[in-house]
Design a protein around this motif. Structure first.
Motif, PDB file in Angstrom:
ATOM      1  N   MET A   1       0.851  -1.204   0.000  1.00 32.43           N
ATOM      2  CA  MET A   1       0.000   0.000   0.000  1.00 32.43           C
ATOM      3  C   MET A   1       0.880   1.245   0.000  1.00 32.43           C
ATOM      4  O   MET A   1       1.968   1.254   0.575  1.00 32.43           O
ATOM      5  CB  MET A   1      -0.907   0.016   1.227  1.00 32.43           C
ATOM      6  CG  MET A   1      -2.028  -1.013   1.153  1.00 32.43           C
ATOM      7  SD  MET A   1      -3.168  -0.905   2.556  1.00 32.43           S
ATOM      8  CE  MET A   1      -2.140  -1.649   3.832  1.00 32.43           C
ATOM      9  N   PRO A  13      -6.349   0.113   0.505  1.00 28.48           N
ATOM     10  CA  PRO A  13      -6.065  -0.548  -0.766  1.00 28.48           C
ATOM     11  C   PRO A  13      -7.201  -0.343  -1.751  1.00 28.48           C
ATOM     12  O   PRO A  13      -8.369  -0.232  -1.364  1.00 28.48           O
ATOM     13  CB  PRO A  13      -5.920  -2.018  -0.378  1.00 28.48           C
ATOM     14  CG  PRO A  13      -6.662  -2.155   0.909  1.00 28.48           C
ATOM     15  CD  PRO A  13      -6.494  -0.857   1.613  1.00 28.48           C
ATOM     16  N   ASP A  17      -4.817  -2.113  -6.618  1.00 26.89           N
ATOM     17  CA  ASP A  17      -3.855  -2.857  -5.800  1.00 26.89           C
ATOM     18  C   ASP A  17      -4.170  -4.347  -5.828  1.00 26.89           C
ATOM     19  O   ASP A  17      -3.265  -5.191  -5.902  1.00 26.89           O
ATOM     20  CB  ASP A  17      -3.882  -2.350  -4.354  1.00 26.89           C
ATOM     21  CG  ASP A  17      -3.461  -0.898  -4.235  1.00 26.89           C
ATOM     22  OD1 ASP A  17      -2.531  -0.496  -4.967  1.00 26.89           O
ATOM     23  OD2 ASP A  17      -4.076  -0.176  -3.425  1.00 26.89           O
ATOM     24  N   VAL A  18      -5.456  -4.676  -5.755  1.00 30.78           N
ATOM     25  CA  VAL A  18      -5.862  -6.087  -5.792  1.00 30.78           C
ATOM     26  C   VAL A  18      -5.488  -6.702  -7.133  1.00 30.78           C
ATOM     27  O   VAL A  18      -4.958  -7.824  -7.197  1.00 30.78           O
ATOM     28  CB  VAL A  18      -7.382  -6.218  -5.544  1.00 30.78           C
ATOM     29  CG1 VAL A  18      -7.833  -7.667  -5.732  1.00 30.78           C
ATOM     30  CG2 VAL A  18      -7.742  -5.744  -4.147  1.00 30.78           C
ATOM     31  N   ARG A  20      -3.128  -5.774  -9.251  1.00 29.89           N
ATOM     32  CA  ARG A  20      -1.678  -5.922  -9.348  1.00 29.89           C
ATOM     33  C   ARG A  20      -1.195  -7.106  -8.517  1.00 29.89           C
ATOM     34  O   ARG A  20      -0.375  -7.906  -8.949  1.00 29.89           O
ATOM     35  CB  ARG A  20      -1.013  -4.630  -8.881  1.00 29.89           C
ATOM     36  CG  ARG A  20       0.518  -4.643  -9.048  1.00 29.89           C
ATOM     37  CD  ARG A  20       1.121  -3.262  -8.826  1.00 29.89           C
ATOM     38  NE  ARG A  20       0.747  -2.692  -7.535  1.00 29.89           N
ATOM     39  CZ  ARG A  20      -0.102  -1.678  -7.391  1.00 29.89           C
ATOM     40  NH1 ARG A  20      -0.684  -1.133  -8.462  1.00 29.89           N
ATOM     41  NH2 ARG A  20      -0.400  -1.216  -6.195  1.00 29.89           N
ATOM     42  N   GLU A  21      -1.750  -7.263  -7.303  1.00 30.39           N
ATOM     43  CA  GLU A  21      -1.352  -8.356  -6.418  1.00 30.39           C
ATOM     44  C   GLU A  21      -1.749  -9.715  -7.014  1.00 30.39           C
ATOM     45  O   GLU A  21      -0.999 -10.693  -6.893  1.00 30.39           O
ATOM     46  CB  GLU A  21      -2.023  -8.175  -5.053  1.00 30.39           C
ATOM     47  CG  GLU A  21      -1.712  -9.239  -4.024  1.00 30.39           C
ATOM     48  CD  GLU A  21      -0.302  -9.135  -3.463  1.00 30.39           C
ATOM     49  OE1 GLU A  21       0.200 -10.141  -2.930  1.00 30.39           O
ATOM     50  OE2 GLU A  21       0.310  -8.057  -3.589  1.00 30.39           O
ATOM     51  N   ALA A  22      -2.915  -9.756  -7.664  1.00 27.95           N
ATOM     52  CA  ALA A  22      -3.404 -11.029  -8.218  1.00 27.95           C
ATOM     53  C   ALA A  22      -2.827 -11.322  -9.593  1.00 27.95           C
ATOM     54  O   ALA A  22      -2.935 -12.460 -10.077  1.00 27.95           O
ATOM     55  CB  ALA A  22      -4.926 -10.996  -8.300  1.00 27.95           C
ATOM     56  N   GLY A  23      -2.251 -10.317 -10.237  1.00 32.10           N
ATOM     57  CA  GLY A  23      -1.710 -10.515 -11.576  1.00 32.10           C
ATOM     58  C   GLY A  23      -2.791 -10.624 -12.635  1.00 32.10           C
ATOM     59  O   GLY A  23      -2.636 -11.350 -13.627  1.00 32.10           O
ATOM     60  N   ALA A  50      -5.793 -12.256  -3.154  1.00 31.06           N
ATOM     61  CA  ALA A  50      -5.236 -10.903  -3.141  1.00 31.06           C
ATOM     62  C   ALA A  50      -6.057  -9.978  -2.253  1.00 31.06           C
ATOM     63  O   ALA A  50      -5.507  -9.105  -1.564  1.00 31.06           O
ATOM     64  CB  ALA A  50      -5.177 -10.353  -4.564  1.00 31.06           C
ATOM     65  N   ARG A  53      -4.985 -10.674   1.262  1.00 28.30           N
ATOM     66  CA  ARG A  53      -3.630 -10.172   1.562  1.00 28.30           C
ATOM     67  C   ARG A  53      -3.597  -8.653   1.676  1.00 28.30           C
ATOM     68  O   ARG A  53      -2.921  -8.099   2.539  1.00 28.30           O
ATOM     69  CB  ARG A  53      -2.646 -10.637   0.486  1.00 28.30           C
ATOM     70  CG  ARG A  53      -2.273 -12.114   0.563  1.00 28.30           C
ATOM     71  CD  ARG A  53      -1.033 -12.417  -0.267  1.00 28.30           C
ATOM     72  NE  ARG A  53      -1.239 -12.155  -1.682  1.00 28.30           N
ATOM     73  CZ  ARG A  53      -1.704 -13.038  -2.558  1.00 28.30           C
ATOM     74  NH1 ARG A  53      -2.042 -14.252  -2.151  1.00 28.30           N
ATOM     75  NH2 ARG A  53      -1.846 -12.706  -3.827  1.00 28.30           N
ATOM     76  N   THR A  54      -4.328  -7.967   0.805  1.00 26.83           N
ATOM     77  CA  THR A  54      -4.267  -6.500   0.817  1.00 26.83           C
ATOM     78  C   THR A  54      -5.215  -5.885   1.843  1.00 26.83           C
ATOM     79  O   THR A  54      -5.055  -4.729   2.224  1.00 26.83           O
ATOM     80  CB  THR A  54      -4.633  -5.936  -0.573  1.00 26.83           C
ATOM     81  OG1 THR A  54      -5.975  -6.345  -0.908  1.00 26.83           O
ATOM     82  CG2 THR A  54      -3.646  -6.422  -1.635  1.00 26.83           C
ATOM     83  N   TYR A  56      -8.388  -5.412   1.163  1.00 25.28           N
ATOM     84  CA  TYR A  56      -9.308  -4.581   0.397  1.00 25.28           C
ATOM     85  C   TYR A  56     -10.750  -4.757   0.886  1.00 25.28           C
ATOM     86  O   TYR A  56     -11.199  -5.873   1.147  1.00 25.28           O
ATOM     87  CB  TYR A  56      -9.223  -4.945  -1.088  1.00 25.28           C
ATOM     88  CG  TYR A  56     -10.244  -4.246  -1.964  1.00 25.28           C
ATOM     89  CD1 TYR A  56     -10.085  -2.911  -2.306  1.00 25.28           C
ATOM     90  CD2 TYR A  56     -11.358  -4.927  -2.437  1.00 25.28           C
ATOM     91  CE1 TYR A  56     -11.017  -2.256  -3.105  1.00 25.28           C
ATOM     92  CE2 TYR A  56     -12.303  -4.286  -3.237  1.00 25.28           C
ATOM     93  CZ  TYR A  56     -12.123  -2.952  -3.563  1.00 25.28           C
ATOM     94  OH  TYR A  56     -13.043  -2.323  -4.348  1.00 25.28           O
TER      95      TYR A  56
END
Length: 343
Positions: A1, A13, A17-18, A20-23, A50, A53-54, A56
């Motif tokens: 973050m 978040p 962000d989610v 990007r984290e999950a791809g 994701a 983890r974030t 969100y």
């Protein structure tokens, strides 16, 4: 973050962000958040991981502007406020519905509408789109709420079959008539023949069906149906006590009472104690619901168990399906005789 430009406070978040984290793309995250349609299981799993983890959290207000939904459900009780606090069934049902909706991350709004003015205000609020659907509890015949919400296109599930609306409204109900039959059959099996009844309100489905079950079993057993052995109640403790006093006055030889709710049965027990009648020696008492009032009674009540956990979970399931576009549905669940010290 990331850090904000004004001080060291962290920004919450975002969906970016989610993603990007999950791809995955932002669109994939959006589709997962809105039901997971057209998303592969592996992508959905990556997005959900994701989100965890974030940390969100969905911005419900922003999403409602896009979807046109409030992402909330109303629990509407069309009874006076004091009944909500007196009758344990309402609290058990509210808790079950809240828990069932929590698994879908949908908040529940409690709405009490015991007067005509309150019902009008609540109906305006609901039809304005402030909730996506309604769980309707304790609908009396002649109460226009269910019909008005149905005509407005509001997804609706009633607890108990609304009188006069038939298959037009979704409902979930315990098998009131069969439960009443089981209780009266049980009382007859004990050798009781002068069986009284304190009914529920006869403008509600439960009140009508439980009385019908009582009458049916007596007729099948060849026991005379005596109207002096029937008193009306409204599911309150006070009405149970008044009903029992009336029955004792009309039929002093009464040797059993079927009471259409456990809370009313507490009042019946109080009236029998005042009259010097022993339970179950002189008069056996059977209730209905298997609510906390049954085990709090002295003696503990033999009663008919309504499957409250299943009723609440089915109400939520049917409502969410209706919000999702499915047609109205009806679910009737079996009851169970629970034997305790009062018979």
């Amino acid at each position: 973050m990331t850090m904000s430009n004004t001080g060291g406070r962290r920004k919450p978040p975002t969906i970016h962000d989610v993603a990007r984290e999950a791809g995955v793309s932002r669109g994939t995250v959006s589709r997962v958040l809105n039901g997971g349609h057209y998303v592969s299981p592996s992508a959905a799993e990556a997005v959900n991981a994701a989100i965890r983890r974030t940390g969100y959290v969905v911005n419900r207000h922003a999403r409602s502007l896009i979807t046109g939904r409030s992402d909330s459900v109303g629990f509407l009780l069309t009874e006076p406020q004091e009944r909500f606090f007196e009758d344990p069934n309402f609290n058990v049902l509210l808790r079950g519905c809240t828990q069932a909706l929590a698994t879908h991350d949908v908040p529940l709004l409690l709405m009490l509408a015991g007067t005509q003015d309150e019902r009008r205000r609540i109906t305006r609020y609901i039809t304005a789109g402030h909730v996506d659907g309604v769980l309707l509890v304790s609908s009396h015949s002649g109460d226009p709420v269910a019909e008005e919400l149905r005509e407005a296109g509001v997804p609706l599930v009633a607890c108990g079959k609304p009188i006069g609306l038939g298959s037009k409204v979704s409902y979930v109900a315990a098998d009131d008539r069969d439960g009443a039959r089981d209780m009266v059959t049980h009382l007859l099996s004990l050798g009781r023949r002068r069986i009284g009844m304190v009914t529920g309100p006869l403008d509600t489905p439960g009140g009508v069906e439980r009385l019908a079950g009582y009458r049916e079993v007596l007729a099948e057993a060849g026991v005379e149906a005596d109207d002096r052995l029937i008193a009306s109640g409204d599911y309150s403790r006070a009405s149970g006590e008044a009903g029992a006093e009336l029955l004792l006055d009309r039929a002093p030889d009464m040797d059993a009472v079927f009471v259409a709710s456990d809370l009313m049965a507490q009042g019946v027990l109080a009236a029998l104690r005042k009259a010097g009648r022993r339970v179950p020696d002189d008069v056996a008492v059977g209730g209905f619901d298997d609510s906390p009032a049954a085990t709090a009674a002295a003696p503990a009540l033999t009663t008919i168990r309504q499957p409250w956990d299943r009723i609440s979970s089915e109400m939520v399931r049917v409502l969410l399906a209706q919000i999702g576009g499915e047609d109205p549905a009806a679910v009737i669940l079996p009851t169970e005789l629970v034997r305790r010290e009062s018979t």
